[in-house]
Design a protein around this motif. Structure first.
Motif, PDB file in Angstrom:
ATOM      1  N   GLY A 122      41.078  38.819  47.186  1.00 47.15           N
ATOM      2  CA  GLY A 122      42.264  38.792  48.039  1.00 47.15           C
ATOM      3  C   GLY A 122      42.110  39.654  49.278  1.00 47.15           C
ATOM      4  O   GLY A 122      41.055  40.249  49.529  1.00 47.15           O
ATOM      5  N   GLY A 126      37.904  37.253  40.547  1.00 51.00           N
ATOM      6  CA  GLY A 126      38.957  36.433  41.127  1.00 51.00           C
ATOM      7  C   GLY A 126      38.755  35.009  40.676  1.00 51.00           C
ATOM      8  O   GLY A 126      37.904  34.733  39.816  1.00 51.00           O
ATOM      9  N   ARG A 127      39.554  34.092  41.274  1.00 51.72           N
ATOM     10  CA  ARG A 127      39.388  32.670  40.927  1.00 51.72           C
ATOM     11  C   ARG A 127      38.729  31.901  42.051  1.00 51.72           C
ATOM     12  O   ARG A 127      38.222  30.810  41.850  1.00 51.72           O
ATOM     13  CB  ARG A 127      40.766  32.039  40.655  1.00 51.72           C
ATOM     14  CG  ARG A 127      41.468  32.606  39.456  1.00 51.72           C
ATOM     15  CD  ARG A 127      42.916  32.157  39.411  1.00 51.72           C
ATOM     16  NE  ARG A 127      43.666  32.687  40.560  1.00 51.72           N
ATOM     17  CZ  ARG A 127      44.971  32.573  40.730  1.00 51.72           C
ATOM     18  NH1 ARG A 127      45.689  31.904  39.854  1.00 51.72           N
ATOM     19  NH2 ARG A 127      45.572  33.095  41.779  1.00 51.72           N
ATOM     20  N   ASN A 128      38.782  32.438  43.256  1.00 52.44           N
ATOM     21  CA  ASN A 128      38.332  31.730  44.461  1.00 52.44           C
ATOM     22  C   ASN A 128      36.792  31.708  44.515  1.00 52.44           C
ATOM     23  O   ASN A 128      36.157  32.675  44.943  1.00 52.44           O
ATOM     24  CB  ASN A 128      38.928  32.472  45.673  1.00 52.44           C
ATOM     25  CG  ASN A 128      38.531  31.854  46.990  1.00 52.44           C
ATOM     26  OD1 ASN A 128      37.513  31.162  47.089  1.00 52.44           O
ATOM     27  ND2 ASN A 128      39.325  32.119  48.012  1.00 52.44           N
ATOM     28  N   ASP A 180      40.249  33.869  35.345  1.00 49.60           N
ATOM     29  CA  ASP A 180      41.694  33.791  35.565  1.00 49.60           C
ATOM     30  C   ASP A 180      42.344  34.868  34.701  1.00 49.60           C
ATOM     31  O   ASP A 180      42.021  34.985  33.507  1.00 49.60           O
ATOM     32  CB  ASP A 180      42.209  32.397  35.184  1.00 49.60           C
ATOM     33  CG  ASP A 180      43.641  32.183  35.642  1.00 49.60           C
ATOM     34  OD1 ASP A 180      44.491  33.060  35.368  1.00 49.60           O
ATOM     35  OD2 ASP A 180      43.909  31.165  36.294  1.00 49.60           O
ATOM     36  N   SER A 209      47.289  44.297  41.551  1.00 46.22           N
ATOM     37  CA  SER A 209      48.328  43.474  40.921  1.00 46.22           C
ATOM     38  C   SER A 209      48.169  42.014  41.333  1.00 46.22           C
ATOM     39  O   SER A 209      47.819  41.709  42.476  1.00 46.22           O
ATOM     40  CB  SER A 209      49.717  43.988  41.298  1.00 46.22           C
ATOM     41  OG  SER A 209      49.870  44.027  42.695  1.00 46.22           O
ATOM     42  N   GLY A 210      48.458  41.122  40.392  1.00 46.00           N
ATOM     43  CA  GLY A 210      48.316  39.696  40.643  1.00 46.00           C
ATOM     44  C   GLY A 210      49.524  39.112  41.357  1.00 46.00           C
ATOM     45  O   GLY A 210      50.454  39.835  41.739  1.00 46.00           O
ATOM     46  N   SER A 211      49.498  37.808  41.527  1.00 38.81           N
ATOM     47  CA  SER A 211      50.564  37.155  42.292  1.00 38.81           C
ATOM     48  C   SER A 211      51.208  36.004  41.527  1.00 38.81           C
ATOM     49  O   SER A 211      52.070  35.320  42.061  1.00 38.81           O
ATOM     50  CB  SER A 211      50.005  36.663  43.628  1.00 38.81           C
ATOM     51  OG  SER A 211      48.764  36.015  43.435  1.00 38.81           O
ATOM     52  N   ARG A 256      52.536  37.530  36.032  1.00 43.05           N
ATOM     53  CA  ARG A 256      51.502  38.563  36.247  1.00 43.05           C
ATOM     54  C   ARG A 256      51.673  39.771  35.321  1.00 43.05           C
ATOM     55  O   ARG A 256      50.699  40.432  34.989  1.00 43.05           O
ATOM     56  CB  ARG A 256      51.475  39.009  37.715  1.00 43.05           C
ATOM     57  CG  ARG A 256      52.720  39.736  38.155  1.00 43.05           C
ATOM     58  CD  ARG A 256      52.625  40.186  39.597  1.00 43.05           C
ATOM     59  NE  ARG A 256      53.841  40.868  39.995  1.00 43.05           N
ATOM     60  CZ  ARG A 256      53.993  41.537  41.107  1.00 43.05           C
ATOM     61  NH1 ARG A 256      53.003  41.617  41.966  1.00 43.05           N
ATOM     62  NH2 ARG A 256      55.127  42.131  41.399  1.00 43.05           N
ATOM     63  N   GLN A 315      49.782  39.186  32.324  1.00 44.89           N
ATOM     64  CA  GLN A 315      48.356  39.231  32.689  1.00 44.89           C
ATOM     65  C   GLN A 315      47.876  40.680  32.794  1.00 44.89           C
ATOM     66  O   GLN A 315      46.812  41.044  32.287  1.00 44.89           O
ATOM     67  CB  GLN A 315      48.128  38.509  34.019  1.00 44.89           C
ATOM     68  CG  GLN A 315      48.430  37.024  33.969  1.00 44.89           C
ATOM     69  CD  GLN A 315      48.357  36.375  35.353  1.00 44.89           C
ATOM     70  OE1 GLN A 315      48.392  37.064  36.373  1.00 44.89           O
ATOM     71  NE2 GLN A 315      48.260  35.060  35.377  1.00 44.89           N
ATOM     72  N   ASN A 320      51.775  51.246  46.122  1.00 51.91           N
ATOM     73  CA  ASN A 320      51.597  50.836  47.519  1.00 51.91           C
ATOM     74  C   ASN A 320      52.904  50.458  48.192  1.00 51.91           C
ATOM     75  O   ASN A 320      53.742  49.757  47.612  1.00 51.91           O
ATOM     76  CB  ASN A 320      50.653  49.635  47.587  1.00 51.91           C
ATOM     77  CG  ASN A 320      49.208  50.021  47.343  1.00 51.91           C
ATOM     78  OD1 ASN A 320      48.873  51.196  47.284  1.00 51.91           O
ATOM     79  ND2 ASN A 320      48.349  49.026  47.198  1.00 51.91           N
ATOM     80  N   ASN A 379      52.392  42.264  56.699  1.00 52.39           N
ATOM     81  CA  ASN A 379      53.428  41.299  56.324  1.00 52.39           C
ATOM     82  C   ASN A 379      54.188  40.802  57.554  1.00 52.39           C
ATOM     83  O   ASN A 379      54.864  39.772  57.495  1.00 52.39           O
ATOM     84  CB  ASN A 379      54.430  41.933  55.348  1.00 52.39           C
ATOM     85  CG  ASN A 379      53.794  42.230  54.001  1.00 52.39           C
ATOM     86  OD1 ASN A 379      52.784  41.645  53.634  1.00 52.39           O
ATOM     87  ND2 ASN A 379      54.381  43.166  53.262  1.00 52.39           N
ATOM     88  N   ARG A 394      46.900  47.448  55.127  1.00 53.93           N
ATOM     89  CA  ARG A 394      46.091  47.228  53.906  1.00 53.93           C
ATOM     90  C   ARG A 394      44.831  48.088  53.954  1.00 53.93           C
ATOM     91  O   ARG A 394      44.367  48.580  52.927  1.00 53.93           O
ATOM     92  CB  ARG A 394      45.675  45.759  53.807  1.00 53.93           C
ATOM     93  CG  ARG A 394      46.744  44.816  53.283  1.00 53.93           C
ATOM     94  CD  ARG A 394      46.088  43.504  52.899  1.00 53.93           C
ATOM     95  NE  ARG A 394      47.029  42.451  52.554  1.00 53.93           N
ATOM     96  CZ  ARG A 394      47.501  41.575  53.426  1.00 53.93           C
ATOM     97  NH1 ARG A 394      47.144  41.624  54.694  1.00 53.93           N
ATOM     98  NH2 ARG A 394      48.332  40.630  53.018  1.00 53.93           N
TER      99      ARG A 394
END
Ligand SMILES: NC(=O)c1ccc[n+]([C@@H]2O[C@H](COP(=O)([O-])OP(=O)(O)OC[C@H]3O[C@@H](n4cnc5c(N)ncnc54)[C@H](OP(=O)(O)O)[C@@H]3O)[C@@H](O)[C@H]2O)c1
Length: 287
Positions: free
Chosen positions: A15, A39-41, A59, A80-82, A86, A89, A143, A149, A177
Motif C-alpha cells: 500500500g 500483500g495481495r497485489n 490475504d 491496518s487493513g482496509s 479487518r 483479520q 497515526n 487525504n 505518510r
C-alpha cells in the motif's frame, strides 16, 4: 528445529504507507532480504521482489496463510487493513504471532483510538486491546489523518477554487505518510519502544482555511474554504454523480473531523523523527 533468523514481516507493504515504510527501513540500514513484504497485489509484490525484498502474497482473511508466513519471522509490522472485516483479520495476525513466539509486533492504529466518541476507531481499539492482552511485546503507532487525504480535493480545487467541507471550524493535525512511515521505521530499528503507544500528530493544528490557503500555494490560484452543512455536502456529492454510500461515508468522515478526531495530541511524531513534521504545502506536493 533451528530458530528463525531475525527478520521483519510487513503486512500492508504493497500500500501507500507500506511503500514509504519499506523505503524508510532501507534508509535506516536494513537489508531488503531481511524484510518480507506482504500483500495481495501481485504486480506490486513482483516489483518489490525485483528490489530484493522477500515477498508473500497472503490475504489477511486466510488465517492459515497468515500463520504460516508469521511463523517464519521474528518481528511483525501490521499496517491496518482496509477490508470491512479487518478487525478479525488483525486479531488472526496477533494470534499467529502469539503462537509463533514472535519477538515484537508493531501496529499502525488511529489517533484517539481509545476515545469511544469516534466510531472510526472501533477496529483500532479492538486490535489494540487484543494485542495488549496477548502478552506479546508491542508498539502501537496511533497515526493521525494523512495530509495526502486532501490530494483528491486538491485536484478538484484546481478547477473550482472552492474547498467545500462539512467540517465547520475544525482543526486537523494531519501528517504526511512519509513522516508516519519514518516514525515506524525509527521505532522498528531502535530500542526503547517496548509496550508503548505513540499518539502521532503533525506539529500544527490546521484549520480548513489553512488547508485552502496551502492549496492556493500549490495550485498557484485562489482557493477558498466553504463550510457547508452535512446535508448540503451530501447533496453536492450526489449531484457530482457519486454513489449514495460513498457520499454518506465522506459526510460521516467530515462530521468526525468536525468533532475533533484529528486535532493534535502531542509531539510524539516530531520527537521520534528528531525534526519538525512536514507542513501542508510540502505534504500536498508529495508524490
Ligand atoms: N490515517 C489516515 O488518514 C488513513 C486513511 C486511510 C486509511 N488508513 C489506514 O491506514 C492503512 C494504510 O494506509 P495506506 O494509505 O497505505 O492504504 P492503502 O494504500 O489502501 O494500503 C492498504 C494495504 O493493506 C493491504 N490489505 C488490505 N486488505 C488486505 C487483505 N485482506 N489482505 C492482505 N492485505 C490487505 C493492501 O494490500 P493489497 O493492496 O496488496 O491488497 C495494502 O497493502 C489503511 O489500510 C487503513 O487501515 C489511514
Amino acid at each position: 528445529m533451528t530458530a528463525p533468523e531475525p527478520s521483519l514481516l510487513v503486512f500492508g507493504a504493497t500500500g501507500s504507507l507500506g511503500r514509504h515504510v519499506l523505503n524508510a527501513l532501507l534508509d535506516r540500514g536494513l537489508a531488503p532480504e531481511s524484510i518480507t513484504a506482504v500483500g495481495r497485489n501481485r504486480p506490486r509484490l513482483s516489483e518489490l521482489a525485483s528490489a530484493g525484498f522477500n515477498t508473500a502474497a497472503v490475504d489477511l482473511s486466510d488465517a492459515v496463510g497468515v500463520a504460516d508466513v508469521v511463523a517464519r519471522h521474528t518481528d511483525v509490522v501490521l499496517i491496518s487493513g482496509s477490508d470491512p472485516n479487518r478487525c478479525a483479520q488483525h486479531i488472526s495476525v496477533i494470534a499467529a504471532a502469539k503462537g509463533a513466539d514472535v519477538r515484537h509486533v508493531y501496529y499502525t492504529s488511529g489517533v484517539r483510538a481509545d476515545d469511544d466518541r469516534f466510531q472510526i476507531n472501533a477496529d483500532h481499539k479492538a486490535t489494540e486491546d487484543a494485542l495488549i492482552a496477548s502478552g506479546l511485546t508491542y508498539t502501537i503507532l496511533r497515526n493521525t489523518w494523512y495530509i495526502e487525504n486532501y490530494i483528491p480535493a486538491l485536484a478538484a480545487c484546481r478547477h473550482t477554487g472552492v474547498l467545500a467541507a462539512a467540517t465547520g471550524d475544525a482543526v486537523v493535525a494531519a501528517a504526511s505518510r512519509l513522516d508516519l512511515a519514518e516514525a515506524l521505521a525509527v521505532v522498528a530499528t531502535t530500542e526503547g519502544h517496548d509496550n508503548v503507544s505513540y499518539g502521532l500528530s503533525g506539529d500544527t493544528d490546521f484549520s480548513y482555511a489553512d488547508i485552502a490557503e496551502a492549496m492556493s500555494v500549490v495550485l498557484e490560484r485562489d482557493v477558498i474554504y466553504q463550510p457547508v452543512a452535512p446535508d448540503e455536502l451530501r447533496a453536492l456529492l450526489a449531484g457530482s454523480g457519486m454513489s449514495e454510500e460513498l457520499a454518506s461515508f465522506l459526510v460521516n468522515l467530515d462530521e468526525t473531523i468536525a468533532a475533533g478526531a484529528f486535532a493534535r495530541v502531542g509531539d510524539d511524531l516530531s520527537r521520534l523523527l528528531g525534526r519538525p513534521t512536514t507542513g501542508l504545502v510540502a505534504g500536498l506536493r508529495a508524490p
